[in-house]
Design a protein around this motif. Sequence first.
Motif, mmCIF file in Angstrom:
data_model
loop_
_atom_site.group_PDB
_atom_site.id
_atom_site.type_symbol
_atom_site.label_atom_id
_atom_site.label_comp_id
_atom_site.label_asym_id
_atom_site.label_seq_id
_atom_site.Cartn_x
_atom_site.Cartn_y
_atom_site.Cartn_z
ATOM 1 N N GLU A 208 3.425 2.862 -3.441
ATOM 2 C CA GLU A 208 2.921 3.311 -2.713
ATOM 3 C C GLU A 208 2.612 4.955 -2.804
ATOM 4 O O GLU A 208 2.060 5.557 -1.938
ATOM 5 C CB GLU A 208 4.213 3.435 -1.427
ATOM 6 C CG GLU A 208 4.598 1.973 -1.003
ATOM 7 C CD GLU A 208 5.515 1.445 -1.787
ATOM 8 O OE1 GLU A 208 6.116 0.437 -1.372
ATOM 9 O OE2 GLU A 208 5.868 1.749 -2.929
ATOM 10 N N TYR A 212 1.052 7.754 0.109
ATOM 11 C CA TYR A 212 1.962 8.381 0.263
ATOM 12 C C TYR A 212 1.821 9.912 0.208
ATOM 13 O O TYR A 212 1.994 10.776 1.030
ATOM 14 C CB TYR A 212 3.605 8.016 -0.178
ATOM 15 C CG TYR A 212 4.111 6.836 0.746
ATOM 16 C CD1 TYR A 212 3.431 5.835 1.577
ATOM 17 C CD2 TYR A 212 5.533 6.739 0.696
ATOM 18 C CE1 TYR A 212 3.925 4.800 1.937
ATOM 19 C CE2 TYR A 212 5.977 5.428 1.128
ATOM 20 C CZ TYR A 212 5.293 4.460 1.812
ATOM 21 O OH TYR A 212 5.780 3.548 2.622
ATOM 22 N N ASN A 241 -4.463 -0.182 -2.929
ATOM 23 C CA ASN A 241 -3.044 0.335 -2.569
ATOM 24 C C ASN A 241 -2.977 1.608 -2.176
ATOM 25 O O ASN A 241 -2.402 2.132 -1.134
ATOM 26 C CB ASN A 241 -2.368 0.361 -4.172
ATOM 27 C CG ASN A 241 -1.778 -0.959 -4.717
ATOM 28 O OD1 ASN A 241 -1.642 -1.780 -3.741
ATOM 29 N ND2 ASN A 241 -1.476 -1.078 -5.858
ATOM 30 N N PHE A 245 -1.568 2.101 1.718
ATOM 31 C CA PHE A 245 -0.166 3.000 1.744
ATOM 32 C C PHE A 245 -0.438 4.272 2.482
ATOM 33 O O PHE A 245 0.461 5.058 2.797
ATOM 34 C CB PHE A 245 0.544 3.007 0.422
ATOM 35 C CG PHE A 245 1.264 1.674 0.114
ATOM 36 C CD1 PHE A 245 2.119 1.003 0.997
ATOM 37 C CD2 PHE A 245 0.607 0.803 -0.798
ATOM 38 C CE1 PHE A 245 2.740 -0.304 0.684
ATOM 39 C CE2 PHE A 245 0.916 -0.470 -1.173
ATOM 40 C CZ PHE A 245 1.970 -0.930 -0.280
ATOM 41 N N GLU A 248 -0.160 3.473 5.787
ATOM 42 C CA GLU A 248 1.239 3.309 6.271
ATOM 43 C C GLU A 248 1.854 4.602 6.522
ATOM 44 O O GLU A 248 2.820 4.715 7.438
ATOM 45 C CB GLU A 248 1.993 2.366 5.236
ATOM 46 C CG GLU A 248 3.519 2.277 5.344
ATOM 47 C CD GLU A 248 4.000 0.997 4.414
ATOM 48 O OE1 GLU A 248 3.864 -0.194 4.666
ATOM 49 O OE2 GLU A 248 4.640 1.530 3.447
ATOM 50 N N LYS A 249 1.932 5.653 5.542
ATOM 51 C CA LYS A 249 2.423 6.656 5.541
ATOM 52 C C LYS A 249 2.035 7.588 6.866
ATOM 53 O O LYS A 249 2.769 8.288 7.740
ATOM 54 C CB LYS A 249 2.418 7.625 4.480
ATOM 55 C CG LYS A 249 2.964 8.926 4.403
ATOM 56 C CD LYS A 249 4.569 8.938 4.932
ATOM 57 C CE LYS A 249 5.504 8.297 4.130
ATOM 58 N NZ LYS A 249 6.978 8.424 4.216
ATOM 59 N N LYS A 279 -1.982 -6.014 4.592
ATOM 60 C CA LYS A 279 -1.401 -6.281 3.211
ATOM 61 C C LYS A 279 -1.548 -7.642 2.859
ATOM 62 O O LYS A 279 -1.821 -7.945 1.706
ATOM 63 C CB LYS A 279 -0.015 -5.856 3.248
ATOM 64 C CG LYS A 279 0.352 -4.323 3.452
ATOM 65 C CD LYS A 279 2.175 -4.047 3.658
ATOM 66 C CE LYS A 279 2.177 -2.667 3.742
ATOM 67 N NZ LYS A 279 3.663 -2.138 3.839
#
Length: 445
Positions: A208, A212, A241, A245, A248-249, A279
């Motif tokens: 991540e 991130y 990736n 991510f 996601e963050k 994902k």
Amino acid sequence: MEQQLEHAYEEVLRRNPGEAEFHQAVREVFDSLGPVLRKNPRYVDAAVLERLCEPERQIIFRVPWVDDAGRVRINRGFRVEYNSALGPYKGGLRFHPSVYLGIVKFLGFEQIFKNALSGLPIGGGKGGSDFDPRGRSTQEVMRFCQSFMTELYRHIGEYTDVPAGDIGVGQREIGYLFGQYKRITNRYESGVLTGKGISWGGSLVRTEATGYGTVLFANEMLGTKGQDLDGRRVTVSGSGNVAIFAIEKATQLGATAVAFSDSSGYVVDEAGIDLELLKEVKLVDRGRAKDYVDRRPGARLVTDGSIWDVPTDVALPCATQNELDENDARTLLKNGAVAVAEGANMPTTPEALRLFQEAGTLFAPGKAANAGGVATSALEMQQNASRDSWTFEYTEERLADIMRDVHARCAATAEEYGRPGDYVVGANIAGFIKVADAMLAQGVI
């Protein structure tokens, strides 16, 4: 540029013909360094610029392997061990048809400054091959990785050079590479590669970390204006990736990610990207953007134009170099984008960067914004060296601290050199000074 910088840059062009990406990376750094040379002429006297632009070692090798039809294939492997003034060479391996020496040198040059900004004891390096894992069977990928490592193993080690993943090199490839290294050397030297599986020496948060970190840096930038990501529209290019991510963050911080892309086009999902579906499509099924759209009501696939046509507040280019050009920048500015943070290496062209700077848009260069990946790789090395394993929460806290420090260092350096808010200048100068001072201390080597 200053006379010394101009002369050094002309030498780079002369000594490295045809390597456009490398030239671009050098020029982007050199454009920031005039005030540093005026303040510290010792860097000129010791030819730091010239030495910095010449890799300590460049390794090119043949990679023969056998495909599933029994046909012998030949690819070319690279490892550029660029600068070890701060620690062992550290940087990823990229498997992609576009890889050639100029790409690897540009990535390795960027890595020097990125690693310096992380505050961790790691030097700069990069590597890869023109092998394309896409469309290849798992057995073919394994045979290629084993052949690649059969040459590479003699050049790497936990105190020498520590590769990681990059485009085309994920946990699967790292596993095959590590297995072959262990087989050849008869050593379980877990610190020789990072990005490993959690059960055999990897670090939580490493997968991540780059995404991130990019978002955390963007949020720190917005914080200087009394703003944050909460309630913002975010567009993210790519779907590996880093992009996944980053989405996601950003979502965790209250933003709505409305678009992602791959080589087939880009997806717009106004309700917000469904992370679990993304994902599954990309990380489990290794599918395409169309597979997401087929399973997500309301999402649409666009196969022409640019992902940067989608109106957004924050743009996160997380795919590849020079993906965001001058026309894209104009569109983003017209649509009111307030911040751009590079999750990929040099994804913004010089012309686009100039437009963002002229408009006063918050802009985070990759060597600062995506330093979280290599920083967490260094944390993986720490865990390997101590035979330890940290929790997700502790490792993520370390990552957040590192990204705050990177942001603060870039901001303070830009302020010191009369360019407040210019993170490009801040990152370039802060990284350069740290590496240059170490080079001076270690003599002419």
